[in-house]
Design an enzyme around this catalytic site. Structure first.
Site, PDB file in Angstrom:
ATOM      1  N   ASP A 140       2.958   8.330 -24.483  1.00 45.08           N
ATOM      2  CA  ASP A 140       2.940   8.939 -22.892  1.00 45.08           C
ATOM      3  C   ASP A 140       2.312  10.702 -23.295  1.00 45.08           C
ATOM      4  OD1 ASP A 140       5.334   9.469 -25.128  1.00 45.08           O
ATOM      5  OD2 ASP A 140       6.855   8.926 -23.268  1.00 45.08           O
ATOM      6  N   ASN A 160      18.614   9.159 -20.329  1.00 43.50           N
ATOM      7  CA  ASN A 160      18.668   8.502 -19.553  1.00 43.50           C
ATOM      8  C   ASN A 160      18.057   7.489 -19.130  1.00 43.50           C
ATOM      9  OD1 ASN A 160      15.517   9.195 -19.272  1.00 43.50           O
ATOM     10  ND2 ASN A 160      15.493   9.671 -17.303  1.00 43.50           N
ATOM     11  N   HIS A 212      15.319   6.312 -20.306  1.00 42.68           N
ATOM     12  CA  HIS A 212      14.004   5.434 -20.372  1.00 42.68           C
ATOM     13  C   HIS A 212      13.238   5.846 -22.127  1.00 42.68           C
ATOM     14  CE1 HIS A 212      12.947  10.307 -21.280  1.00 42.68           C
ATOM     15  NE2 HIS A 212      13.052  10.026 -22.575  1.00 42.68           N
ATOM     16  N   GLU A 233      10.455   5.925 -16.320  1.00 39.07           N
ATOM     17  CA  GLU A 233      12.142   6.003 -16.325  1.00 39.07           C
ATOM     18  C   GLU A 233      13.039   5.412 -14.701  1.00 39.07           C
ATOM     19  OE1 GLU A 233      12.384   8.874 -16.950  1.00 39.07           O
ATOM     20  OE2 GLU A 233      11.145  10.672 -16.761  1.00 39.07           O
TER      21      GLU A 233
END
Length: 255
Positions: free
Chosen positions: A78, A142, A144, A149
């Site tokens: 990413d 979270n 990810h 996401e």
């Protein structure tokens, strides 16, 4: 540690004493995958995460004298949109600064520039050009993986790379890990490999450390297999190992 219930046959969990122990174990597994592939096919194609959780693993991997890095085609998973590619906070620069010089000639960086969608298409073609042998990744606070996401992830995504909007929790994580001073400095969009691209690798090595990751690790390994926790997709892989320290594994329920 007792294995959590519900893990797929090919997925395993190893819990280590701390970041160094976890990093060494993850690096040993990654090294075997790389060396075996080079021995069989002459080259290895590897996707790397760029994150503090990967520091110990990558340091141990780079120190392995038995890896011929000139035969490794390296990718990362990413990249922020809006940071200059030489910014030390960019993920491409992070991995470039840590790989050995012999690997840099075949490192393919994501370079969003002024046209992130066009770059996503270019990078998707590179990733899809040949099978990926190994993905080395972490898990976000979270849940990810890369920047896939919660609430904006498909396990059957037809794309291999896409432009995404970052979850506020993901942006705050970058501040909490001292990568940015304030959340307003963290770019709001990124180019990311999708879940199918990450899990297309023959082997997956996950390295995750620290108490802030404990809830996400527990959800990934024992919660619903659902895009609300993108990391739960790891359980769909035929050959994946999660290397976690005691803190990161602390919320996994006992059998």
């Amino acid at each position: 540690m007792t294995m959590p219930p519900g893990l797929a046959e090919g997925v395993s969990l190893r819990v280590g004493d701390g970041a160094d122990d976890v990093g060494r174990a993850a690096a040993a597994e990654a090294s075997r995958a790389i060396r075996d592939t080079i021995g069989t096919r002459g080259r290895a194609r590897v996707i790397f995460a760029s994150a503090p959780s990967q520091e110990s693993m990558l340091a141990a991997l780079v120190a392995d004298p038995d890896i011929d890095w000139s035969r490794v085609d390296a990718f990362h998973m990413d990249e922020y949109v809006g940071l200059h590619e030489s910014d030390p906070r960019s993920f491409g620069q992070w991995i470039e600064d840590r790989l050995p010089a012999s690997a840099l000639g075949s490192l393919e960086r994501i370079r969003p520039g002024t046209d992130a969608a066009r770059e996503a298409a270019r990078y998707a073609a590179l990733i899809s050009a040949a099978p990926v042998d190994l993905t080395c990744m972490g898990i976000g606070v979270n849940g990810h993986i890369a920047f896939n996401e919660p609430g904006d992830t498909r396990f059957d995504d037809p794309e291999r790379v896409r432009v995404v909007t970052l979850d506020p929790a993901s942006r705050q994580q970058q501040v909490d890990e001292a990568l940015f001073d304030h959340i307003d400095e963290v770019p709001a969009t990124a180019v990311t490999l999708t879940v199918p691209a990450l899990l297309a690798a023959r082997s997956v090595v996950v390295t995750v450390v620290g108490q802030p990751k404990s809830g996400a690790v527990a959800s990934a390994l024992t919660g619903p297999l659902d895009p609300s926790c993108p990391a739960s997709a790891i359980r769909m892989h035929a050959h994946a190992t999660v290397h976690a320290d005691v803190a990161a594994a602390s919320d996994i329920p006992a059998q």
